[in-house]
Design a protein around this motif. Structure first.
Motif, mmCIF file in Angstrom:
data_model
loop_
_atom_site.group_PDB
_atom_site.id
_atom_site.type_symbol
_atom_site.label_atom_id
_atom_site.label_comp_id
_atom_site.label_asym_id
_atom_site.label_seq_id
_atom_site.Cartn_x
_atom_site.Cartn_y
_atom_site.Cartn_z
ATOM 1 N N ALA A 125 0.834 -1.207 0.000
ATOM 2 C CA ALA A 125 0.000 0.000 0.000
ATOM 3 C C ALA A 125 0.867 1.255 0.000
ATOM 4 O O ALA A 125 0.608 2.206 -0.745
ATOM 5 C CB ALA A 125 -0.931 -0.009 1.212
ATOM 6 N N LEU A 126 1.899 1.262 0.847
ATOM 7 C CA LEU A 126 2.799 2.418 0.879
ATOM 8 C C LEU A 126 3.578 2.537 -0.425
ATOM 9 O O LEU A 126 3.852 3.650 -0.892
ATOM 10 C CB LEU A 126 3.751 2.301 2.066
ATOM 11 C CG LEU A 126 3.098 2.426 3.455
ATOM 12 C CD1 LEU A 126 4.128 2.159 4.552
ATOM 13 C CD2 LEU A 126 2.472 3.807 3.639
ATOM 14 N N GLY A 127 3.946 1.392 -1.026
ATOM 15 C CA GLY A 127 4.687 1.423 -2.285
ATOM 16 C C GLY A 127 3.898 2.067 -3.412
ATOM 17 O O GLY A 127 4.472 2.725 -4.281
ATOM 18 N N ARG A 128 2.572 1.875 -3.393
ATOM 19 C CA ARG A 128 1.754 2.510 -4.439
ATOM 20 C C ARG A 128 1.176 3.846 -3.997
ATOM 21 O O ARG A 128 0.327 4.439 -4.682
ATOM 22 C CB ARG A 128 0.633 1.565 -4.879
ATOM 23 C CG ARG A 128 -0.364 1.173 -3.817
ATOM 24 C CD ARG A 128 -1.472 0.268 -4.365
ATOM 25 N NE ARG A 128 -2.424 -0.089 -3.319
ATOM 26 C CZ ARG A 128 -2.374 -1.187 -2.580
ATOM 27 N NH1 ARG A 128 -1.386 -2.069 -2.789
ATOM 28 N NH2 ARG A 128 -3.281 -1.426 -1.664
ATOM 29 N N GLY A 129 1.601 4.333 -2.808
ATOM 30 C CA GLY A 129 1.206 5.646 -2.341
ATOM 31 C C GLY A 129 -0.175 5.736 -1.727
ATOM 32 O O GLY A 129 -0.748 6.823 -1.642
ATOM 33 N N ASP A 130 -0.719 4.618 -1.245
ATOM 34 C CA ASP A 130 -2.074 4.592 -0.682
ATOM 35 C C ASP A 130 -1.994 4.565 0.844
ATOM 36 O O ASP A 130 -2.123 3.524 1.496
ATOM 37 C CB ASP A 130 -2.822 3.360 -1.201
ATOM 38 C CG ASP A 130 -4.316 3.397 -0.875
ATOM 39 O OD1 ASP A 130 -4.730 4.276 -0.096
ATOM 40 O OD2 ASP A 130 -5.052 2.546 -1.407
ATOM 41 N N GLY A 131 -1.789 5.755 1.443
ATOM 42 C CA GLY A 131 -1.650 5.846 2.893
ATOM 43 C C GLY A 131 -2.925 5.502 3.637
ATOM 44 O O GLY A 131 -2.887 4.954 4.745
ATOM 45 N N ALA A 132 -4.093 5.797 3.061
ATOM 46 C CA ALA A 132 -5.357 5.493 3.730
ATOM 47 C C ALA A 132 -5.529 3.992 3.913
ATOM 48 O O ALA A 132 -5.965 3.519 4.977
ATOM 49 C CB ALA A 132 -6.519 6.058 2.911
ATOM 50 N N ALA A 133 -5.180 3.220 2.891
ATOM 51 C CA ALA A 133 -5.271 1.763 3.000
ATOM 52 C C ALA A 133 -4.286 1.252 4.049
ATOM 53 O O ALA A 133 -4.619 0.356 4.842
ATOM 54 C CB ALA A 133 -4.994 1.112 1.650
ATOM 55 N N ALA A 134 -3.082 1.815 4.076
ATOM 56 C CA ALA A 134 -2.085 1.393 5.057
ATOM 57 C C ALA A 134 -2.593 1.613 6.475
ATOM 58 O O ALA A 134 -2.429 0.764 7.357
ATOM 59 C CB ALA A 134 -0.773 2.148 4.824
ATOM 60 N N ASN A 135 -3.235 2.772 6.731
ATOM 61 C CA ASN A 135 -3.809 3.037 8.051
ATOM 62 C C ASN A 135 -4.915 2.044 8.385
ATOM 63 O O ASN A 135 -5.036 1.560 9.519
ATOM 64 C CB ASN A 135 -4.381 4.458 8.107
ATOM 65 C CG ASN A 135 -3.293 5.510 8.177
ATOM 66 O OD1 ASN A 135 -2.182 5.229 8.582
ATOM 67 N ND2 ASN A 135 -3.627 6.725 7.757
ATOM 68 N N ALA A 136 -5.740 1.734 7.407
ATOM 69 C CA ALA A 136 -6.862 0.821 7.639
ATOM 70 C C ALA A 136 -6.378 -0.587 7.980
ATOM 71 O O ALA A 136 -7.045 -1.316 8.725
ATOM 72 C CB ALA A 136 -7.764 0.773 6.404
ATOM 73 N N PHE A 137 -5.236 -0.966 7.451
ATOM 74 C CA PHE A 137 -4.729 -2.313 7.710
ATOM 75 C C PHE A 137 -4.413 -2.526 9.194
ATOM 76 O O PHE A 137 -4.372 -3.669 9.655
ATOM 77 C CB PHE A 137 -3.494 -2.598 6.855
ATOM 78 C CG PHE A 137 -3.815 -2.952 5.425
ATOM 79 C CD1 PHE A 137 -4.730 -3.953 5.143
ATOM 80 C CD2 PHE A 137 -3.199 -2.287 4.377
ATOM 81 C CE1 PHE A 137 -5.029 -4.279 3.822
ATOM 82 C CE2 PHE A 137 -3.496 -2.607 3.062
ATOM 83 C CZ PHE A 137 -4.422 -3.607 2.782
ATOM 84 N N ILE A 138 -4.186 -1.459 9.964
ATOM 85 C CA ILE A 138 -3.948 -1.621 11.402
ATOM 86 C C ILE A 138 -5.177 -2.237 12.064
ATOM 87 O O ILE A 138 -5.077 -3.190 12.848
ATOM 88 C CB ILE A 138 -3.611 -0.270 12.068
ATOM 89 C CG1 ILE A 138 -2.419 0.404 11.388
ATOM 90 C CG2 ILE A 138 -3.348 -0.477 13.553
ATOM 91 C CD1 ILE A 138 -2.120 1.802 11.925
ATOM 92 N N TRP A 139 -6.365 -1.697 11.760
ATOM 93 C CA TRP A 139 -7.599 -2.209 12.352
ATOM 94 C C TRP A 139 -7.897 -3.631 11.880
ATOM 95 O O TRP A 139 -8.392 -4.461 12.651
ATOM 96 C CB TRP A 139 -8.762 -1.285 11.999
ATOM 97 C CG TRP A 139 -8.684 0.033 12.716
ATOM 98 C CD1 TRP A 139 -8.294 1.233 12.196
ATOM 99 C CD2 TRP A 139 -9.007 0.269 14.089
ATOM 100 N NE1 TRP A 139 -8.343 2.214 13.156
ATOM 101 C CE2 TRP A 139 -8.789 1.650 14.329
ATOM 102 C CE3 TRP A 139 -9.456 -0.532 15.131
ATOM 103 C CZ2 TRP A 139 -9.006 2.235 15.575
ATOM 104 C CZ3 TRP A 139 -9.676 0.045 16.380
ATOM 105 C CH2 TRP A 139 -9.450 1.402 16.596
#
Length: 452
Positions: free
Chosen positions: A84-98
């Motif tokens: 997610a971070l590699g493709r620049g999708d920070g919102a998805a990266a945050n969601a993966f925590i939950w």
């Protein structure tokens, strides 16, 4: 005029330098963690042969949980965050925590229910003596009653590693290890006014340290200014995000399940040679158990690095990172194996003086130790393949290892006069095939086909 955004060092820096920088802290932390395992085995040895045999029976279940939490599902979480971070999708990266927290909760419930329903029966089915089964079951009941902190700590650590931050998880693990060694000793053997809990004290110590680590990780992820954050705004569970994690994690889970089934069945077969032999095998089987977290120091870096580069479309660079990391892991595990093959007493002599146990352990290291390099190679490429989202061939290699070890050992035990050395030879052959098949799959372009 605005300047172009600076590319992440994970996408541009020389691979070997990145692997050393990222794997170094984790490798050091896991070396310290290996010291915890050695110290705990020493404490258990002071309790007697029955607890040593009991922990050998419980080792498969403990390995399964730790390999699922840190390796299969943990690696899948790291891979999802990194891609997610590699493709620049920070919102998805945050969601993966939950989503990681939700998986941790469900996994804790599943492990607790399964042990409550089937744990004692499975231990009895091994054919071990009643006193060994009772000791093992008491340990397992405590461990799986309080398993939730172990899962939460493991998956949140994987989230942090997915951002490329290996330093903080390593520091946390080292601090936890420093606490766990004396805590285990006091809880198992007694001290500071506390009664000795025996083998159960080890499980209590693991749970307490994991609970502390979980709180620290949550605090870390709540702080602003991080690559990703735990926020209420990101608390929206989506099937697509679960699918992203489980597409890698579910298949990857077959690897630890197969590994643990292999050890559990081998425990049953080797147990027919007697408690002393089973205790000796339990001591040396723990070496392989220690190789997993040791190689994971490299593997965690590979999951993040390969994931980021695959997410950015840099497949050739991802493959190069995999080969460099795999070679390093093979060298590390190979040195350990060769040293112990030449001088098995360096390990076995730490935990027992029983002649039969020493002989069983030494024979294992003479036969299996020289192929530890293949185990290191296969494990490292398994973690790297998680980052690539191409886990099929490492799983095939794991299943092949299972077949060779278990079927071969069963055939040996079916002979009129089974030989322990022949059982160990099946283990060695399976380990060699595992590493070779995983490496050939990468060479033949498994990651490139996945990217396409």
């Amino acid at each position: 005029m605005t300047s172009a955004p600076t590319a992440s060092p994970l996408l541009t820096d020389p691979p070997l330098r990145l692997i050393v920088r990222m794997a170094g802290p984790s490798a050091l932390a896991f070396l310290v963690q290996a010291g915890v395992s050695m110290a705990e085995t020493g404490f258990i040895a002071r309790l007697g042969l029955v607890p040593l045999a009991a922990i050998a029976l419980m080792l498969p279940a403990l390995m399964l949980m730790q390999m699922l939490a840190n390796g299969a599902l943990g690696g899948a979480v790291s891979s999802s965050v990194a891609r997610a971070l590699g493709r620049g999708d920070g919102a998805a990266a945050n969601a993966f925590i939950w989503h990681a927290l939700a998986i941790a909760g469900l996994a804790s419930l599943v492990f607790g229910v399964l042990y409550a329903g089937f744990g004692h029966a499975l231990l009895v089915a091994t054919g071990a003596p009643a006193e060994v089964v009772a000791e093992a079951h008491a340990y397992g009941a405590v461990l799986f009653l309080g398993v939730a902190p172990i899962w939460i700590s493991a998956l949140l650590t994987s989230v942090v590693r997915g951002t490329g931050d290996m330093q903080f998880p390593a520091r946390l693990m080292i601090i936890g290890s420093v606490v766990q060694i004396p805590l285990s000793g006091v809880l198992m053997l007694g001290g500071l006014g506390l009664p000795g809990l025996g083998l159960k004290g080890s499980a209590v110590a693991v749970i307490l340290v994991a609970a502390g680590s979980s709180l620290v990780l949550i605090w870390r992820l709540l702080k602003p200014g991080r690559a990703i954050r735990l926020t209420l705004q990101a608390c929206r569970l989506r099937l697509a995000y679960f699918a992203d994690i489980l597409r890698v994690g579910a298949l990857a889970s077959l690897s630890p399940v197969s590994t643990v089934l292999t050890i559990a069945i081998l425990n049953t077969l080797i147990g027919r040679f007697g408690v002393e032999t089973l205790a000796g095998y339990g001591i040396v089987a723990r070496v392989e158990f220690l190789l997993v977290p040791l190689v994971f120091g490299i593997g965690a870096a590979l999951t993040a690095l390969v994931g980021v580069n695959m997410g950015a479309g840099q497949v050739a660079r991802a493959e190069r990172i995999g080969w460099i990391g795999g070679g390093a892991a093979a060298g590390l595990a190979g040195v350990v194996g060769l040293v112990l093959a030449v001088a098995p007493g360096l390990w076995t002599g730490l935990f027992t003086r029983d002649p039969a146990s020493l002989a069983a352990g030494a024979l294992y290291l003479h036969i299996v130790g020289p192929v530890f390099a293949f185990q290191g190679l296969g494990l490292a490429l398994y973690f790297a393949s998680q980052g690539a989202g191409a886990i099929l061939w490492p799983i095939i290699a794991t299943l092949l290892r299972f077949g060779i070890c278990v079927v071969g050992a069963a055939l040996v035990m079916g002979q009129p006069q089974p030989q322990l050395g022949a059982v160990y030879a099946c283990i060695a052959l399976g380990m060699a095939v595992y590493g070779a098949v995983t490496a050939v799959a990468l060479w033949r372009g498994a990651w490139r086909r996945r990217a396409a």
